[in-house]
Scaffold this motif. Structure first.
Motif, PDB file in Angstrom:
ATOM      1  N   VAL A   1       0.840  -1.197   0.000  1.00 55.75           N
ATOM      2  CA  VAL A   1       0.000   0.000   0.000  1.00 55.75           C
ATOM      3  C   VAL A   1       0.876   1.249   0.000  1.00 55.75           C
ATOM      4  CG1 VAL A   1      -1.579   1.356   1.419  1.00 55.75           C
ATOM      5  CG2 VAL A   1      -2.010  -1.073   1.055  1.00 55.75           C
ATOM      6  N   ALA A   2       1.865   1.242   0.909  1.00 57.25           N
ATOM      7  CA  ALA A   2       2.748   2.396   1.007  1.00 57.25           C
ATOM      8  C   ALA A   2       3.463   2.627  -0.314  1.00 57.25           C
ATOM      9  CB  ALA A   2       3.756   2.167   2.130  1.00 57.25           C
ATOM     10  N   ASP A   3       3.860   1.494  -0.930  1.00 58.21           N
ATOM     11  CA  ASP A   3       4.527   1.565  -2.218  1.00 58.21           C
ATOM     12  C   ASP A   3       3.625   2.247  -3.248  1.00 58.21           C
ATOM     13  OD1 ASP A   3       6.960   0.959  -3.307  1.00 58.21           O
ATOM     14  OD2 ASP A   3       6.145  -0.790  -4.407  1.00 58.21           O
ATOM     15  N   ALA A   4       2.339   1.819  -3.271  1.00 58.92           N
ATOM     16  CA  ALA A   4       1.384   2.383  -4.225  1.00 58.92           C
ATOM     17  C   ALA A   4       1.183   3.875  -3.949  1.00 58.92           C
ATOM     18  CB  ALA A   4       0.064   1.629  -4.139  1.00 58.92           C
TER      19      ALA A   4
ATOM     20  N   GLN B   1      -0.853   6.638  -6.004  1.00 60.58           N
ATOM     21  CA  GLN B   1      -2.216   6.100  -5.962  1.00 60.58           C
ATOM     22  C   GLN B   1      -2.748   6.263  -4.550  1.00 60.58           C
ATOM     23  OE1 GLN B   1      -1.708   2.114  -7.310  1.00 60.58           O
ATOM     24  NE2 GLN B   1      -0.807   2.758  -9.257  1.00 60.58           N
ATOM     25  N   TYR B   2      -3.784   7.090  -4.439  1.00 59.93           N
ATOM     26  CA  TYR B   2      -4.237   7.433  -3.082  1.00 59.93           C
ATOM     27  C   TYR B   2      -5.568   6.819  -2.756  1.00 59.93           C
ATOM     28  CZ  TYR B   2      -0.527  10.741  -3.846  1.00 59.93           C
ATOM     29  OH  TYR B   2       0.674  11.284  -4.132  1.00 59.93           O
ATOM     30  N   LYS B   3      -6.024   5.855  -3.593  1.00 57.99           N
ATOM     31  CA  LYS B   3      -7.337   5.252  -3.336  1.00 57.99           C
ATOM     32  C   LYS B   3      -7.173   3.806  -2.880  1.00 57.99           C
ATOM     33  CE  LYS B   3      -9.516   8.904  -4.706  1.00 57.99           C
ATOM     34  NZ  LYS B   3      -9.999   9.822  -3.653  1.00 57.99           N
ATOM     35  N   GLN B   4      -6.042   3.509  -2.217  1.00 61.27           N
ATOM     36  CA  GLN B   4      -5.811   2.133  -1.770  1.00 61.27           C
ATOM     37  C   GLN B   4      -6.835   1.733  -0.728  1.00 61.27           C
ATOM     38  OE1 GLN B   4      -3.320   0.214  -3.049  1.00 61.27           O
ATOM     39  NE2 GLN B   4      -3.157   1.952  -4.445  1.00 61.27           N
ATOM     40  N   LYS B   5      -7.281   0.455  -0.888  1.00 63.49           N
ATOM     41  CA  LYS B   5      -8.140  -0.093   0.165  1.00 63.49           C
ATOM     42  C   LYS B   5      -7.219  -0.677   1.221  1.00 63.49           C
ATOM     43  CE  LYS B   5     -12.798  -1.253  -0.915  1.00 63.49           C
ATOM     44  NZ  LYS B   5     -13.107  -0.416  -2.076  1.00 63.49           N
ATOM     45  N   ILE B   6      -7.306  -0.185   2.410  1.00 63.45           N
ATOM     46  CA  ILE B   6      -6.408  -0.671   3.455  1.00 63.45           C
ATOM     47  C   ILE B   6      -7.200  -1.543   4.409  1.00 63.45           C
ATOM     48  CG2 ILE B   6      -4.900  -0.019   5.350  1.00 63.45           C
ATOM     49  CD1 ILE B   6      -4.270   2.500   3.856  1.00 63.45           C
ATOM     50  N   PRO B   7      -6.871  -2.851   4.452  1.00 61.69           N
ATOM     51  CA  PRO B   7      -7.571  -3.719   5.396  1.00 61.69           C
ATOM     52  C   PRO B   7      -7.100  -3.390   6.813  1.00 61.69           C
ATOM     53  CG  PRO B   7      -5.850  -4.925   4.254  1.00 61.69           C
ATOM     54  CD  PRO B   7      -5.839  -3.553   3.699  1.00 61.69           C
ATOM     55  N   PHE B   8      -8.051  -3.151   7.660  1.00 63.60           N
ATOM     56  CA  PHE B   8      -7.660  -2.830   9.049  1.00 63.60           C
ATOM     57  C   PHE B   8      -7.572  -4.103   9.861  1.00 63.60           C
ATOM     58  CE2 PHE B   8      -9.680   0.987   7.393  1.00 63.60           C
ATOM     59  CZ  PHE B   8      -8.617   1.865   7.528  1.00 63.60           C
TER      60      PHE B   8
ATOM     61  N   ALA C   1      -2.905   4.805  10.220  1.00 56.72           N
ATOM     62  CA  ALA C   1      -2.047   5.943   9.912  1.00 56.72           C
ATOM     63  C   ALA C   1      -1.841   6.073   8.416  1.00 56.72           C
ATOM     64  CB  ALA C   1      -0.708   5.774  10.624  1.00 56.72           C
ATOM     65  N   LEU C   2      -1.599   4.917   7.786  1.00 56.13           N
ATOM     66  CA  LEU C   2      -1.387   4.927   6.339  1.00 56.13           C
ATOM     67  C   LEU C   2      -2.620   5.466   5.615  1.00 56.13           C
ATOM     68  CD1 LEU C   2       0.501   1.710   5.204  1.00 56.13           C
ATOM     69  CD2 LEU C   2       1.106   4.084   4.767  1.00 56.13           C
ATOM     70  N   ASP C   3      -3.791   5.036   6.113  1.00 61.44           N
ATOM     71  CA  ASP C   3      -5.034   5.420   5.464  1.00 61.44           C
ATOM     72  C   ASP C   3      -5.222   6.941   5.527  1.00 61.44           C
ATOM     73  OD1 ASP C   3      -7.305   4.634   4.056  1.00 61.44           O
ATOM     74  OD2 ASP C   3      -8.556   4.963   5.862  1.00 61.44           O
TER      75      ASP C   3
ATOM     76  N   ALA D   1      -4.588  12.562   3.218  1.00 61.10           N
ATOM     77  CA  ALA D   1      -3.956  13.863   3.426  1.00 61.10           C
ATOM     78  C   ALA D   1      -3.033  14.218   2.269  1.00 61.10           C
ATOM     79  CB  ALA D   1      -3.180  13.844   4.739  1.00 61.10           C
ATOM     80  N   ILE D   2      -2.254  13.197   1.869  1.00 56.95           N
ATOM     81  CA  ILE D   2      -1.319  13.445   0.762  1.00 56.95           C
ATOM     82  C   ILE D   2      -2.095  13.804  -0.502  1.00 56.95           C
ATOM     83  CG2 ILE D   2       0.348  12.338  -0.773  1.00 56.95           C
ATOM     84  CD1 ILE D   2       1.402  10.806   1.589  1.00 56.95           C
ATOM     85  N   GLU D   3      -3.204  13.087  -0.725  1.00 54.82           N
ATOM     86  CA  GLU D   3      -3.983  13.299  -1.939  1.00 54.82           C
ATOM     87  C   GLU D   3      -4.471  14.761  -2.000  1.00 54.82           C
ATOM     88  OE1 GLU D   3      -7.587  11.084  -2.108  1.00 54.82           O
ATOM     89  OE2 GLU D   3      -7.705  11.213  -4.294  1.00 54.82           O
TER      90      GLU D   3
END
Lengths: 207, 484
Positions: free
Chosen positions: B307-310, B315-322, B334-336, B341-343
């Motif tokens: 995800v971090a790589d993407a 790419q800021y629309k990653q689905k992050i499984p919690f 935090a990544l989410d 924020a970055i986007e």
């Protein structure tokens, strides 16, 4: 002894434990119908000789009649101590050299085993028959018994039976119908031992 | 080489356990080796005692037999006969009754009268020493082994009395392979009689195979006994159960006992195999467990790292499984929030980079990019530059803040007029640029209406400001291929 075939000459066949024909089976008589010496008929007893040559009795078998004498001269340079513990006749001639020739009489029928006290391998046999009559099996183990009128008092014996511890077999227990097997074996030829050869060399070398 | 986390974990755990197992195995192997050695040593000690007793017992037995023989009346009579041949034949005859291999008749002064073997001076010295030792101690507890004509014999000597002392009867019994084998069976160790151990030609009478016997002789000759023993996996023990008072290098007789280490190690070998199996199974289980566990630990991390790589690639629309509420879960959260924020920030930055701060129109940079792309298409398009000719004068007359406002108003008007027809950008100051998607003729028609509407006065706070516009047109690619 049952004489089966009347017309054929009655013959006994002997075999040893290995099934080989047994030569030298002796048939001797233990009791005579009349004693030919004690009746004073004047028959002089025969003197037989059992010599000692190179630590052996020569001959190693004597057939004598009751009342005969046997003389035991010593032809060796070694002394011998001749003895017999046989019930037929016990005697003991302690160590003697070739200057002497002791003799002994055998008034009673039976068999006598003669030994030397300092030579365990010297063995002689004397068979005493009451009448002086003997029958012997030949090389085929066959014994012609046509001259025999009765079984009574006759016994079969062989020198090898002494080693095996077998007593003389009554003639009535023998059969001419089949082979008579006597469970004896020929004695092993005894090689000269190390000690003997050492001393022999020494004696021969020394003289 | 890059080693990922999972492999590192695997190496660490498996390595740790492997090391622990290795230490345990080494400790056990060392302990068993020591135990085997100790066991073998003890076995040899027992064998030594048994051998000593056996030889002394044999001595006792032989002596008893010799006494019986020497007591034989006929034998004594023969010995007393003074006739050498008779004596010899009686000696031979009677010695054979006991299966003696050596016979000697000594006179009362213990000088040899008759002997089956002739002893060399050295051999005779050993024999004499034995007899002297016994005469002094008056006991017959120590077995005597002598050499005669280079062969070894265990000897006993007894007096012959008739009834005065006629002489001494000496009987010898071969110390040979048969005896060694018998002793081996009873002592449970290999028995080697070594004659002349330190001499130039050591000889061995062994209960082991002929090959071993020869090799042992060779080893003794070359002084490589230790090498031989370790090669044969044997432990050895020298024993001096036989007293040899007049030992010389050539005539010494010793007994070497050897016991196989292998047979003592046998029970331990099974243990070692079991241990090996346990080690291998443990290591395998460790690897499997580590792999499974690391999958559980590492999988979320590698998802997050992807995800971090993407995100890094924009790419800021990653689905992050919690996953869970642990550190990894926190990291995911935090990544989410980080990606949104970055986007947002990036959008803002991009917008700012493409637009004029004052008017909100596309800026010079946006125009350049647009023009560049437009040129690539090789289709006709028209470029119109519009200048607010009286802007400088207005600026001087009304001041900067009023003029900025004027510019904003004008820009909004232009934007409204140009919508759908022209791409609009502010190049700098009072210079605007319009791009029409078509040739000049069409552009001119459209431009006229736009300009007509655009140059109406602007009214701000009851003040009307007149605008003077001028425009120039070019057509691409007819007039220019390059952007400039």
């Amino acid at each position: 002894m049952s004489v089966a075939a009347a017309n054929a000459p009655p013959t006994l066949l002997f075999q040893d434990a290995q099934g080989a024909p047994l030569a030298g089976v002796i048939l001797f008589q233990t009791q005579a119908s009349e004693d030919r010496h004690s009746d004073g008929s004047g028959l002089t007893p025969t003197v037989h000789v059992m010599d000692q040559v190179q630590r052996q009795f020569v001959p190693d078998l004597l057939l004598v009649a009751a009342g005969d004498r046997v003389s035991f001269p010593n032809s060796d340079s070694i002394r011998h101590h001749v003895y017999s513990f046989s019930p037929t006749r016990t005697f003991d001639f302690e160590l003697y050299g070739n200057a002497e020739a002791p003799s002994v009489d055998f008034p009673q029928a039976g068999f006598v085993i003669v030994g030397c006290n300092i030579h365990d391998n010297m063995i002689g046999h004397i068979v005493v028959s009451a009448t002086g009559e003997f029958l012997q099996s030949d090389d085929q183990g066959a014994m012609d018994i046509s001259s025999l009128s009765t079984d009574d008092g006759w016994y079969a014996w062989h020198p090898w039976m002494a080693t095996a511890g077998i007593q003389p077999i009554a003639a009535s227990d023998l059969t001419s119908a089949s082979v008579n097997v006597i469970a004896v074996e020929a004695p092993q030829a005894r090689p000269e031992t190390d000690l003997e050869s050492r001393f022999r060399r020494r004696l021969q070398g020394g003289r | 080489m890059v080693v990922n986390f999972r492999t590192r974990l695997l190496l660490l755990i498996a390595g740790g356990i492997g090391l622990a197992l290795f230490v345990v195995v080494v400790a056990i192997v060392l302990a068993t080796r020591q135990s085997v050695s100790l066991h073998t040593e003890r076995e040899l000690e027992v064998s030594e005692r048994v051998l000593g007793q056996l030889i002394n017992y044999r001595d006792e037995q032989l002596r008893q037999s010799a006494y019986v023989l020497a007591d034989d009346f006929g034998f004594r009579q023969a010995l007393a006969s003074d006739d050498e041949e008779t004596i010899i034949s009686a000696l031979t005859n009677h010695a054979q009754r006991l299966n003696a291999d050596l016979v000697m008749l000594l006179n009362p002064q213990k000088e040899t009268l008759l002997a089956s073997h002739s002893l060399s001076t050295g051999e005779r010295a050993i024999f004499d020493a034995h007899m002297e030792a016994e005469a002094i101690t008056q006991t017959a507890t120590t077995a005597a082994i002598i050499l005669a004509e280079d062969d070894a014999f265990q000897v006993v000597w007894v007096p012959v009395r008739a009834p005065h002392l006629l002489g001494w009867l000496t009987l010898g019994f071969a110390v040979d392979r048969d005896l060694a084998e018998q002793l081996q069976q009873l002592t449970n160790s290999y028995v080697h009689f070594v004659i002349g151990r330190e001499s130039l030609q050591p000889r061995v009478i062994s209960s082991a195979s002929e090959r071993i016997q020869q090799q042992l002789e060779q080893a003794l000759l070359t002084g490589q006994l230790d090498e031989f023993l370790s090669h044969e996996e044997k432990q050895a023990r020298w024993i001096s159960v036989i007293a040899t008072p007049a030992d010389t290098a050539e005539n010494s007789i010793e007994v070497l006992l050897t016991a196989s280490i292998g047979s003592a190690a046998q029970p331990f070998n099974a243990l070692r195999t079991q241990l090996l199996v346990i080690v291998i199974v443990t290591l395998l289980v460790t690897v499997v467990v580590t792999l499974v566990a690391s999958r559980r630990f590492v999988e979320p991390l590698s998802v997050l790292s992807r995800v971090a790589d993407a995100i890094a690639r924009g790419q800021y629309k990653q689905k992050i499984p919690f996953i869970g509420r642990d550190e990894v879960g926190t990291l995911a959260h935090a990544l989410d929030s980080m990606q949104s924020a970055i986007e947002e920030r990036e959008k803002e930055i991009w917008f700012q980079s493409q637009h004029d701060v004052l008017t909100g129109l596309a800026n010079q940079r946006a125009f350049h990019e647009y023009a560049y792309h437009r040129l690539q298409r090789q289709e006709p398009w028209s470029l119109i530059v519009v200048n607010l000719d009286n802007f400088r004068r207005l600026n001087e007359m009304f001041g900067r803040s009023i003029c900025d406002e004027l510019l904003q108003q004008f820009a909004q008007r232009l934007e409204r007029l140009c919508a759908d027809k022209f791409f609009l950008a502010r190049l700098q100051g009072d210079e605007f640029v319009l791009i029409y998607d078509g040739n000049l003729d069409h552009a001119e028609v459209e431009l006229k209406s736009v300009l007509a509407a655009a140059q109406e006065n602007i009214v701000m706070q009851q003040v009307s400001y007149s605008l003077a516009l001028s425009a120039g047109m070019v057509e691409a690619p007819r007039h220019a291929q390059e952007r400039d």
